[in-house]
Design a protein around this motif. Structure first.
Motif, PDB file in Angstrom:
ATOM      1  N   UNK A  28      46.756  53.540  88.867  1.00 60.91           N
ATOM      2  CA  UNK A  28      45.843  52.417  88.656  1.00 60.91           C
ATOM      3  C   UNK A  28      45.228  51.952  89.975  1.00 60.91           C
ATOM      4  N   UNK A  29      43.979  51.560  89.917  1.00 65.40           N
ATOM      5  CA  UNK A  29      43.291  51.060  91.102  1.00 65.40           C
ATOM      6  C   UNK A  29      41.791  51.187  90.949  1.00 65.40           C
ATOM      7  N   UNK A  30      41.080  50.804  92.005  1.00 69.10           N
ATOM      8  CA  UNK A  30      39.627  50.921  92.069  1.00 69.10           C
ATOM      9  C   UNK A  30      39.289  51.982  93.108  1.00 69.10           C
ATOM     10  N   UNK A  31      38.336  52.843  92.763  1.00 66.58           N
ATOM     11  CA  UNK A  31      37.990  53.981  93.605  1.00 66.58           C
ATOM     12  C   UNK A  31      36.486  54.098  93.752  1.00 66.58           C
ATOM     13  N   UNK A  32      36.032  54.546  94.926  1.00 71.50           N
ATOM     14  CA  UNK A  32      34.648  54.970  95.100  1.00 71.50           C
ATOM     15  C   UNK A  32      34.663  56.490  95.146  1.00 71.50           C
ATOM     16  N   UNK A  33      33.786  57.105  94.365  1.00 74.69           N
ATOM     17  CA  UNK A  33      33.735  58.561  94.243  1.00 74.69           C
ATOM     18  C   UNK A  33      32.327  59.041  94.569  1.00 74.69           C
ATOM     19  N   UNK A  34      32.232  60.131  95.310  1.00 73.45           N
ATOM     20  CA  UNK A  34      30.930  60.706  95.641  1.00 73.45           C
ATOM     21  C   UNK A  34      31.091  62.201  95.877  1.00 73.45           C
ATOM     22  N   UNK A  35      29.969  62.902  95.768  1.00 74.79           N
ATOM     23  CA  UNK A  35      30.006  64.351  95.954  1.00 74.79           C
ATOM     24  C   UNK A  35      29.619  64.689  97.380  1.00 74.79           C
ATOM     25  N   UNK A  36      30.386  65.584  97.993  1.00 78.51           N
ATOM     26  CA  UNK A  36      30.130  66.045  99.350  1.00 78.51           C
ATOM     27  C   UNK A  36      30.339  67.547  99.386  1.00 78.51           C
ATOM     28  N   UNK A  37      29.286  68.303  99.681  1.00 76.52           N
ATOM     29  CA  UNK A  37      29.335  69.761  99.755  1.00 76.52           C
ATOM     30  C   UNK A  37      29.928  70.364  98.484  1.00 76.52           C
ATOM     31  N   UNK A  38      29.496  69.857  97.330  1.00 77.86           N
ATOM     32  CA  UNK A  38      29.919  70.400  96.046  1.00 77.86           C
ATOM     33  C   UNK A  38      31.298  69.966  95.584  1.00 77.86           C
ATOM     34  N   UNK A  39      31.977  69.134  96.365  1.00 78.92           N
ATOM     35  CA  UNK A  39      33.324  68.672  96.011  1.00 78.92           C
ATOM     36  C   UNK A  39      33.309  67.163  95.783  1.00 78.92           C
ATOM     37  N   UNK A  40      34.000  66.700  94.748  1.00 79.89           N
ATOM     38  CA  UNK A  40      34.080  65.266  94.474  1.00 79.89           C
ATOM     39  C   UNK A  40      35.109  64.625  95.393  1.00 79.89           C
TER      40      UNK A  40
END
Length: 194
Positions: free
Chosen positions: A82-94
């Motif tokens: 459980x928690x809050x996350x920021x997710x983004x794609x970098x060089x094809x990897x999440x």
């Protein structure tokens, strides 16, 4: 005006994509990348102040709500803590970054908590502030602005599934809640550490 192509070394300044009119600002000399909005490769020199904030926000929009929610669901299914996350794609990897502290700095600076190495990102671009159950995004005087779900903002609350546009990066806020009564904790990410 003389058109510029992506890959060309250019000096600091603002450049308008000739395909979609997105304005991107570089704060130092370097190669001109592809348009973060449409992927276009042709630019003209431009003034940042001649385009409307509303037009830039519309062009920065992530696209369909359905696509964004599909990405949120995909990331959430890979997270167990459980928690809050920021997710983004970098060089094809999440990349998945837990929001564990009261402040999370985002920018091109090496001291940023989320380091985004791209000329479209200011050294000190944005901050995420957590106060109790509230999460807020703040523009840290960036050159290209901070966009929340396609709208330019200075400061705004964030909710599960919201998308921030920071330069060419699209960051999703994903909240994972535990069983009722379970302590809300964040832990190292389980899907591609940043």
């Amino acid at each position: 005006m003389t058109p510029e192509s992506s890959g060309t070394i250019v000096d600091a300044g603002s450049f308008r994509c000739t395909h979609c009119d997105y304005v991107l600002t570089l704060d130092s000399a370097g190669p001109l990348g592809a348009c973060p909005s449409c992927g276009g490769t042709q630019f003209e020199r431009s003034s940042l102040f001649t385009t409307s904030i509303e037009a830039a926000g519309a062009q920065a929009s992530a696209g369909s709500e359905t696509e964004r929610m599909r990405r949120v669901t995909s990331v959430r299914s890979a997270l167990e803590t459980p928690g809050d996350y920021l997710c983004y794609e970098e060089q094809g990897e999440m990349r998945v970054v837990p929001l564990a502290g009261a402040w999370t700095r985002i920018g091109r600076s090496l001291s940023a908590d989320i380091h985004l190495e791209d000329q479209t990102v200011s050294r000190r671009h944005a901050m995420i502030v957590r106060e109790g159950d509230t999460i807020r995004a703040l523009d840290d005087r960036s050159m290209n602005g901070l966009f929340l779900n396609g709208e330019r903002i200075d400061s705004a609350p964030l909710h599960d599934g919201d998308e921030l546009l920071i330069g060419r990066y699209r960051l999703l806020l994903v909240s994972v809640r535990g069983v009722a009564g379970e302590e809300h904790e964040t832990a190292p990410p389980t899907a591609g550490a940043a």
